[in-house]
Motif scaffolding. Structure first.
Motif, short mmCIF file in Angstrom:
data_model
loop_
_atom_site.label_atom_id
_atom_site.label_comp_id
_atom_site.label_asym_id
_atom_site.label_seq_id
_atom_site.Cartn_x
_atom_site.Cartn_y
_atom_site.Cartn_z
N GLN A 1 31.10 19.72 41.62
CA GLN A 1 30.53 19.15 42.96
C GLN A 1 31.72 17.91 43.42
O GLN A 1 32.05 17.92 44.68
N ARG A 2 31.86 17.57 42.30
CA ARG A 2 32.70 16.16 42.67
C ARG A 2 33.74 16.79 43.50
O ARG A 2 34.70 15.81 44.05
N ILE A 3 34.70 17.39 42.54
CA ILE A 3 35.90 18.16 42.82
C ILE A 3 35.73 18.36 44.07
O ILE A 3 37.22 17.55 45.14
N GLY B 1 40.80 12.94 37.82
CA GLY B 1 39.05 12.67 36.31
C GLY B 1 38.82 12.21 36.84
O GLY B 1 37.36 11.27 36.46
N ALA B 2 39.22 10.33 37.03
CA ALA B 2 39.30 8.86 36.33
C ALA B 2 38.06 8.89 38.38
O ALA B 2 36.59 8.38 38.43
N ARG B 3 38.19 10.01 39.29
CA ARG B 3 37.19 9.76 40.12
C ARG B 3 36.03 11.02 40.13
O ARG B 3 34.91 10.52 40.95
N VAL B 4 36.08 12.18 39.27
CA VAL B 4 35.26 12.64 39.11
C VAL B 4 34.37 12.68 37.53
O VAL B 4 33.63 13.70 37.17
N PHE B 5 35.03 11.16 36.79
CA PHE B 5 34.16 11.19 35.29
C PHE B 5 34.28 12.41 34.90
O PHE B 5 33.18 12.24 33.31
N VAL B 6 35.48 12.76 34.60
CA VAL B 6 36.58 13.24 33.24
C VAL B 6 37.57 12.72 32.82
O VAL B 6 38.62 12.18 33.85
N SER B 7 37.92 12.90 31.37
CA SER B 7 39.37 13.01 32.14
C SER B 7 40.42 14.13 32.32
O SER B 7 40.37 14.56 32.42
N GLY B 8 41.90 13.00 32.10
CA GLY B 8 42.31 13.64 33.10
C GLY B 8 43.15 15.14 32.13
O GLY B 8 43.24 16.35 32.51
N VAL C 1 36.15 14.79 46.67
CA VAL C 1 37.37 14.06 45.99
C VAL C 1 37.97 14.74 47.03
O VAL C 1 38.89 13.73 47.71
N LEU C 2 38.52 15.88 46.91
CA LEU C 2 39.76 16.89 47.19
C LEU C 2 39.28 17.42 48.59
O LEU C 2 40.34 18.22 49.58
N GLN C 3 38.01 17.19 49.25
CA GLN C 3 37.49 17.93 50.22
C GLN C 3 38.15 19.16 50.49
O GLN C 3 38.89 19.90 51.39
N THR C 4 37.80 19.88 49.85
CA THR C 4 37.90 21.15 49.61
C THR C 4 36.88 21.96 49.95
O THR C 4 36.11 23.49 50.21
N GLY C 5 35.47 21.88 51.23
CA GLY C 5 34.56 22.43 51.48
C GLY C 5 33.66 23.41 51.17
O GLY C 5 32.89 24.05 51.00
N GLY C 6 33.34 22.90 49.47
CA GLY C 6 32.14 23.23 48.21
C GLY C 6 32.95 24.75 48.01
O GLY C 6 31.94 25.44 47.14
N ILE C 7 34.74 25.05 47.86
CA ILE C 7 35.15 26.11 47.22
C ILE C 7 34.69 26.35 45.99
O ILE C 7 33.84 27.29 45.43
N PHE C 8 34.88 24.80 45.17
CA PHE C 8 34.94 24.76 43.52
C PHE C 8 33.11 25.22 43.44
O PHE C 8 32.53 25.80 42.22
N GLU C 9 32.50 24.45 43.77
CA GLU C 9 31.14 24.79 43.86
C GLU C 9 30.55 26.39 43.44
O GLU C 9 30.06 26.40 42.74
N ARG D 1 38.82 25.47 29.98
CA ARG D 1 37.93 25.02 30.24
C ARG D 1 37.21 24.85 30.89
O ARG D 1 38.10 25.44 32.31
N LYS D 2 36.19 25.52 31.83
CA LYS D 2 34.96 25.76 32.41
C LYS D 2 34.27 24.32 33.12
O LYS D 2 33.93 24.21 32.10
N PRO D 3 34.64 23.85 34.33
CA PRO D 3 33.74 22.91 34.09
C PRO D 3 32.15 22.73 35.14
O PRO D 3 31.64 23.71 35.46
N GLN D 4 31.38 21.79 34.27
CA GLN D 4 30.03 22.33 34.70
C GLN D 4 29.54 22.14 36.03
O GLN D 4 30.30 21.35 36.57
N LEU D 5 28.91 22.60 37.61
CA LEU D 5 28.53 22.13 38.33
C LEU D 5 28.52 21.11 39.02
O LEU D 5 29.37 20.99 40.03
N ASP D 6 28.35 19.89 38.32
CA ASP D 6 28.01 18.28 39.02
C ASP D 6 29.69 17.95 38.83
O ASP D 6 29.53 17.51 40.13
N VAL D 7 30.48 18.53 38.01
CA VAL D 7 31.22 18.61 37.92
C VAL D 7 32.55 18.93 38.81
O VAL D 7 33.58 18.55 39.87
#
Length: 278
Positions: free
Chosen positions: A58-60, A32-39, A63-71, A50-56
């Protein structure tokens, strides 16, 4: 994409997020600290609440180096939603809220609209829209209204309307009379508590756009503001607290529920008289 299917994909999103986070040996607070939301919010994402907004999202991915799967998943779900990009998460949150408090300055809130009022409003905004587009918009609003029909899960719903909502004859006087009758019926059935701010009040606490407050049983409250072409979902506790204070001031400026219903009924009668003479 059907609503149930979208929910399943969000659950998958959360399960995958938890798996990738744990593989990276990160706590919820660390991610959370690294993607600017709370734990806490990371936990709500993982539960599919909850559903993350697109920019969150992208940051996930970054940080987790997932190749864009969450975006990509987030974009797919946003594109599949019948709502505007800025509103799709709000519609999801409405469905799980325990309390809704809404202020409408110019038009009847979507949760309280009749289908014919919906059509008239949409046509006014999109006069060259296809019938299929209009029907999709109407259907999505009707789908949202299901939350007011289930007694066991129905949220406590407060709606404060400026008198302008009552005096603007969307779709003509006969249609407007039926819309106001619908408002009164919902209030008499105790599905919504309606209050009206009279024009003579003058300046009031929220002069531009709509305001919606949402409370939940298992997550922090949120606020949502909307103007003609955009909306903003507000999560910051200090900002939400300010929005709640604004709503308290609106409530003070409004008539009592009984006086408000009397004004709505009177406006409906005025429209009926007008319709009968045209």
């Amino acid at each position: 994409m059907a609503k149930a299917k979208r929910k399943e994909v969000w659950v998958f999103f959360g399960e995958l997020l938890k798996e990738r986070r744990e593989t990276a040996k990160m706590s919820r607070n660390e991610l959370g600290a690294r993607v600017f939301v709370s734990g806490t919010y990371i936990g709500l994402f993982e539960q599919g609440v909850r559903k993350p907004q697109l920019d969150v999202a992208q940051r996930i991915d970054e940080v987790l180096q997932t190749g864009g799967i969450f975006e990509r998943t987030c974009r797919d779900l946003i594109n599949a939603s019948p709502y505007a990009d800025y509103f799709h998460e709000v519609a999801e949150l409405e469905a799980v809220a325990t309390k809704l408090c809404e202020f409408a300055p110019t038009v009847v809130p979507g949760l309280l609209q009749t289908p014919e009022y919906m059509r008239a409003q949409i046509l006014a905004m999109y006069p060259f829209a296809s019938e299929a587009y209009i029907e999709e918009k109407v259907s999505s609003r009707i789908e949202r209204q299901a939350i007011l029909k289930e007694d066991a899960t129905r949220p406590e719903y407060w709606a404060i309307l400026h008198e302008n909502v009552l005096r603007t004859p969307v779709g003509g006087p006969a249609l407007m009379a039926r819309q106001l009758d619908h408002l009164v019926a919902l209030a008499r059935q105790r599905r919504v508590l309606v209050a009206v701010i009279p024009r003579e009040v003058g300046a009031h606490a929220h002069m531009t756009g709509t305001l919606k407050l949402m409370e939940f049983s298992d997550q922090p409250p949120t606020a949502y503001t909307e103007t003609e072409y955009s909306g903003t979902l507000l999560d910051d506790p200090a900002v939400v607290k300010d929005a709640q204070r604004t709503y308290d001031l609106l409530r003070v400026a409004a008539l009592s529920p009984e006086a408000s219903l009397a004004m709505i009924e009177s406006a409906a009668e005025d429209y009926r008289r007008c319709a009968s003479t045209t």
